[in-house]
Design an enzyme around this catalytic site. Structure first.
Site, PDB file in Angstrom:
ATOM      1  N   GLU A  78       0.818  -1.213   0.000  1.00 45.37           N
ATOM      2  CA  GLU A  78       0.000   0.000   0.000  1.00 45.37           C
ATOM      3  C   GLU A  78       0.853   1.264   0.000  1.00 45.37           C
ATOM      4  OE1 GLU A  78      -3.092   0.011  -0.529  1.00 45.37           O
ATOM      5  OE2 GLU A  78      -3.583  -2.104  -0.190  1.00 45.37           O
ATOM      6  N   ARG A  88     -18.472  -0.706   5.671  1.00 41.10           N
ATOM      7  CA  ARG A  88     -19.640  -1.339   5.048  1.00 41.10           C
ATOM      8  C   ARG A  88     -20.211  -2.432   5.948  1.00 41.10           C
ATOM      9  NH1 ARG A  88     -19.760  -5.708   1.876  1.00 41.10           N
ATOM     10  NH2 ARG A  88     -17.502  -5.690   1.642  1.00 41.10           N
ATOM     11  N   CYS A 141      -8.145  -2.099   7.835  1.00 44.42           N
ATOM     12  CA  CYS A 141      -6.799  -2.107   7.253  1.00 44.42           C
ATOM     13  C   CYS A 141      -6.305  -0.674   7.015  1.00 44.42           C
ATOM     14  CB  CYS A 141      -6.781  -2.912   5.961  1.00 44.42           C
ATOM     15  SG  CYS A 141      -6.932  -4.688   6.203  1.00 44.42           S
ATOM     16  N   HIS A 165      -1.227  -5.788   1.944  1.00 48.05           N
ATOM     17  CA  HIS A 165      -2.414  -6.626   1.831  1.00 48.05           C
ATOM     18  C   HIS A 165      -2.040  -7.964   1.193  1.00 48.05           C
ATOM     19  CE1 HIS A 165      -5.668  -3.409   2.360  1.00 48.05           C
ATOM     20  NE2 HIS A 165      -6.059  -4.434   3.100  1.00 48.05           N
TER      21      HIS A 165
END
Length: 213
Positions: A78, A88, A141, A165
């Site tokens: 990342e 969500r 994350c 990830h």
């Protein structure tokens, strides 16, 4: 040199999380660096609190947090974390923040100060799929990556840190048709290679890894 590397505890009804399972397999010493391994809860706020305790305790030179990204086929290094939680689904304690800042006094975004392109290059050299990712999402994350970089920015400017990830494991996709996965040995090997690259490259490579759209 000390490297703190964390993975997440199992999420929801899962019995395993590939991020911590791969972290556990790492050697205690890589290229002369002491490797400190720890599990982090999949919980907003608490994850950052636990990470900061580990940083205060061990005083590492490098911190790498690792998380699962179901649906991705490769090791994703990342680039950036943003100052927003927008969940969500609930975390492991039922928290579901929506459009909330992670830290009111934090920047809109923080960039990893790891040699992310060198890390990708090192992993690919061993024929393991890897790439730069320009979004860590808006779930736990991203939350922990942002928290890490906030802590570095505010308190530990000498520390280098970032987030990786990893894909699902084969056993996690048995009922998820057409979903990418990677075996645990390959994931753990990729993490070892990423650590090696972070240790030996203070400055990053200048090769292009940008996204087209």
């Amino acid at each position: 040199m000390k490297v703190l590397i964390t993975g997440f505890e199992p999420f929801g009804g899962d019995v395993i999380n590939p991020s911590y399972e791969a972290v556990k397999m790492l050697e205690e010493n890589i290229d002369g660096a002491e490797i400190i391994k720890a599990a982090i809860p999949v919980v907003f706020k608490k994850s950052i609190f636990e990470l900061e305790k580990l940083i205060n305790l061990h005083q590492p030179d490098i911190v790498i947090c690792v998380g699962q990204a179901g649906g991705r086929y490769d090791i994703s290094i990342e680039r950036v974390a943003i100052n927003v939680d927008d969940a969500r689904i609930p975390d492991n304690e039922g928290n579901k923040p929506i459009d909330e800042k992670i830290f009111e006094d934090g920047e809109n975004a923080y960039f990893s100060n790891l040699p992310i392109k060198a890390m990708v290059e090192e992993i690919r050299r061993e024929n393991i799929p890897a790439s730069i990712s320009n979004t860590a999402g808006t779930y736990v994350c991203n939350h922990i990556m942002y928290g890490l970089l906030y802590i570095i920015n505010k308190k530990y400017p000498h520390i280098r840190g970032g987030f990786i990830h990893v894909p699902f494991l084969p056993e996690q996709v048995l009922t998820r048709a057409n979903t990418p996965y990677m075996n645990l040995d390959m994931i753990s090997k990729a993490l070892k290679l990423a650590i090696k690259a972070a240790i030996k490259n203070k400055d990053d490579k200048k090769n292009s890894e940008g996204a087209i759209c």
